[in-house]
Each structure stands twice: as C-alpha cells, then as structure tokens.
Scaffold this motif. Structure first.
Motif, mmCIF file in Angstrom:
data_model
loop_
_atom_site.group_PDB
_atom_site.id
_atom_site.type_symbol
_atom_site.label_atom_id
_atom_site.label_comp_id
_atom_site.label_asym_id
_atom_site.label_seq_id
_atom_site.Cartn_x
_atom_site.Cartn_y
_atom_site.Cartn_z
ATOM 1 N N ARG A 1 -7.102 -2.628 6.483
ATOM 2 C CA ARG A 1 -8.108 -1.066 6.274
ATOM 3 C C ARG A 1 -7.568 0.126 6.512
ATOM 4 O O ARG A 1 -8.437 0.860 6.659
ATOM 5 C CB ARG A 1 -9.710 -1.688 7.962
ATOM 6 C CG ARG A 1 -10.803 -0.984 7.408
ATOM 7 C CD ARG A 1 -11.118 -1.147 6.059
ATOM 8 N NE ARG A 1 -12.770 0.175 5.704
ATOM 9 C CZ ARG A 1 -12.070 1.082 5.461
ATOM 10 N NH1 ARG A 1 -11.139 2.157 5.042
ATOM 11 N NH2 ARG A 1 -13.449 2.039 5.500
ATOM 12 N N CYS B 1 -7.265 2.313 3.465
ATOM 13 C CA CYS B 1 -7.186 2.045 2.529
ATOM 14 C C CYS B 1 -9.036 2.776 3.156
ATOM 15 O O CYS B 1 -9.310 3.124 4.329
ATOM 16 C CB CYS B 1 -8.327 1.000 2.482
ATOM 17 S SG CYS B 1 -6.782 -0.610 1.740
ATOM 18 N N LEU C 1 -12.324 -1.258 0.972
ATOM 19 C CA LEU C 1 -11.453 -2.010 0.377
ATOM 20 C C LEU C 1 -13.079 -3.537 -0.249
ATOM 21 O O LEU C 1 -13.739 -3.798 1.324
ATOM 22 C CB LEU C 1 -10.857 -2.816 1.552
ATOM 23 C CG LEU C 1 -10.538 -4.738 2.563
ATOM 24 C CD1 LEU C 1 -9.169 -4.268 1.188
ATOM 25 C CD2 LEU C 1 -9.902 -4.398 3.864
ATOM 26 N N ALA D 1 -7.749 -3.278 -3.165
ATOM 27 C CA ALA D 1 -7.987 -1.976 -1.639
ATOM 28 C C ALA D 1 -7.488 -0.749 -2.328
ATOM 29 O O ALA D 1 -6.390 -0.465 -3.202
ATOM 30 C CB ALA D 1 -6.794 -1.928 -1.228
ATOM 31 N N ARG D 2 -8.423 0.673 -1.836
ATOM 32 C CA ARG D 2 -7.940 1.689 -2.783
ATOM 33 C C ARG D 2 -7.212 2.597 -1.826
ATOM 34 O O ARG D 2 -7.753 3.066 -0.452
ATOM 35 C CB ARG D 2 -9.556 2.531 -2.585
ATOM 36 C CG ARG D 2 -8.807 3.735 -3.504
ATOM 37 C CD ARG D 2 -10.199 3.657 -4.650
ATOM 38 N NE ARG D 2 -9.679 4.991 -5.743
ATOM 39 C CZ ARG D 2 -10.110 5.570 -6.412
ATOM 40 N NH1 ARG D 2 -11.732 5.278 -7.102
ATOM 41 N NH2 ARG D 2 -9.819 6.391 -7.508
ATOM 42 N N LYS D 3 -5.708 3.430 -2.176
ATOM 43 C CA LYS D 3 -5.722 4.246 -0.600
ATOM 44 C C LYS D 3 -6.416 5.352 -0.707
ATOM 45 O O LYS D 3 -6.927 6.174 -2.024
ATOM 46 C CB LYS D 3 -4.550 4.665 -1.155
ATOM 47 C CG LYS D 3 -3.342 4.944 -0.541
ATOM 48 C CD LYS D 3 -1.806 4.769 -0.857
ATOM 49 C CE LYS D 3 -1.055 5.370 0.004
ATOM 50 N NZ LYS D 3 0.595 5.288 -0.199
ATOM 51 N N MET E 1 0.936 -0.917 -0.119
ATOM 52 C CA MET E 1 -0.217 0.112 -0.223
ATOM 53 C C MET E 1 0.935 1.422 0.266
ATOM 54 O O MET E 1 0.467 2.688 -0.871
ATOM 55 C CB MET E 1 -1.237 0.007 1.755
ATOM 56 C CG MET E 1 -1.673 -1.447 1.519
ATOM 57 S SD MET E 1 -3.030 -1.296 -0.096
ATOM 58 C CE MET E 1 -3.945 0.536 0.337
#
Length: 266
Positions: free
Chosen positions: A184, A187, A190, A262-264, A125
């Motif tokens: 989590r 993110c 998720l 998963a998006r940052k 990440m």
C-alpha cells in the motif's frame, strides 16, 4: 505460470505443463481482466513459461512491446515458437533489473517460488513506470490435500533423506493483510482477492500429472527414475481418499489462488 524455482536440478517441461493449458491459462485471463484501462508501451511477463500468458498480454495490448522472462530454456523455446513477435529472455525474477521501466509487470504463478516477498514486492514496484501496474497471481494451496500429500510422502523411507529440503522450495505466502501492508505505501490503488478454482480431472492419476510439472518438481528432481515411480505411486495413494470420484469418473481438484493488482502513482 512460470518457472523460477531455486536449486532445481532439471529444466521445466513445457509439454507437460501445457497438458492442462486451458485450466492453467484461466487464472491469467482473470488477472488480466482486472488490469485497469491503460495504453502501455512496455509489458513484461515475469516467469512467462511456454508463452500462454504472454499471448494474452499481446492480444490485450497490441501496440505494446511485449517481453517474457523465464529461467527455463525449454519454456523459452516453446514461448518463442508460440509467439515469434514477442521478445523472450532467460532471467531470474528474484534478480530482476529492467533497462527501462515497465508499464505492466505481469507475474502469473511464479512469485510463489521467490522468497522474501516483503523485499520483493516493493522492488518490483520500483521497476514500474509512473502509473504502471504490477499484476500478480500465485497458487495459495500448500495446505490443500494435493500438496500436504507431497510432504507426507517425502517424509517416508527410502527417499526421506533426499527430500528433507524439498518442501522449502515454495514460499509460504503472507496473509492478505500482510500483502496490503507491504504494497500500500507504494501504490495509488491496490486490489487483492482470493479465488478457489475446482478443476474436473480424469481421476487421481490426473492430479499427479497436474502437479508433476509444478509443485512436485522439487520432490521428484532429486530422485532416481525408479524412486520417482515409487514416490508418485505413494503420492497418488495418499491423495485418493481426499478426492471422491464422481459418476462421470472425474475428481475435482480444488486450487486456491491469490491475486494482486497494484498501480503505481503517476
């Protein structure tokens, strides 16, 4: 797919891997479909293998710079031939350090070879640009008959001593709750799911052919050619009772896979 398994004595075989290209590419397509609409500038395919997953990324993100990373020279050579417009480099996912942050990190069937996911996932990440996406697919099949038979055969003489550590090459995946807990905090969003594919194959020998290029490699690499032949015969004998042959001659290989997107945060 890909290759990054530690301590493997021989190079990966791109031609053998691509023998089941359609079946192996399908999870990549399913994973790619869950990446949200974004316009990435830099996309990295971790453990790119022979470039089948990288090709999907290049089509999905035509304006992006696309790179593939793999430990295997044979896989890199096949990927460069397949997709000359992309950049392919030898490298180990477990020690990934990008010069510039990626907008998409795509890891299809590679992270199961990398230990310590509690440290790995947050580290991946950190390699993302703000708003970037980590997309992961991993085989979750160590307790399937196809893989239990590997360990049973390995424990038998005359090759038992050579194969004592073979079962440790793959990482036992944490639970879905475990992945949620470790990802989590890093993110904005998720998505986690698990799918079991059922691949029709041409009999029990085809199951052995399927796993020869992936899960069986740590078991086959330490053996002599004669031992490999005997081990494969025993392995095929062990899996046969668990996969009934249908009227068309096919057997169904059950293949569970775990997916993470998963998006940052921006």
């Amino acid at each position: 797919m890909a290759s990054t398994g530690p301590g493997q004595a021989e190079d990966w075989d791109a031609a053998l891997y691509l023998k089941f290209e359609d079946e192996r590419t399908r999870p990549s397509s399913d994973l790619l479909a869950r990446i949200p609409p974004i316009a990435p500038k830099y996309v990295v395919d971790l453990g790119c293998g022979p470039g089948n997953s990288t090709e999907l990324l290049a089509h999905r993100f035509p304006q992006a710079q696309v790179a593939g990373i793999d430990t295997s020279p044979d896989m890199i050579a096949a990927a460069r031939k397949r997709l000359p417009g992309a950049t392919f480099l030898r490298g180990d996912v477990s020690a990934l350090s990008l010069e510039i942050p990626a907008d998409v990190l795509f890891a299809n069937a590679v992270l199961q070879w990398v230990p310590d996911h509690e440290a790995l996932m947050p580290r991946l990440m950190e390699q993302l640009a703000p708003g970037g996406v980590l997309a992961v697919q991993m085989p979750d099949n160590l307790e399937e008959s196809s893989h239990v038979a590997m360990r049973v055969a390995a424990a038998e003489a005359p090759w038992a001593d050579k194969l004592k550590s073979a079962a440790d090459a793959r990482t036992s995946l944490p639970s879905v709750d475990g992945y949620y807990a470790m990802l989590r905090p890093h993110c904005a969003a998720l998505d986690i799911w698990r799918t079991t594919y059922h691949h029709p194959l041409n009999g029990h020998t085809a199951i052995a052919e399927w796993v020869k290029s992936t899960g069986l490699r740590p078991f086959l690499d330490p053996l002599t050619p004669e031992e490999r032949e005997a081990y494969l015969a025993r392995y095929t004998e062990l899996v046969a009772p668990h996969y009934p042959v249908h009227a068309d001659g096919k057997v169904l290989l059950a293949f569970p896979r775990l997916f993470l997107v998963a998006r940052k945060p921006l």
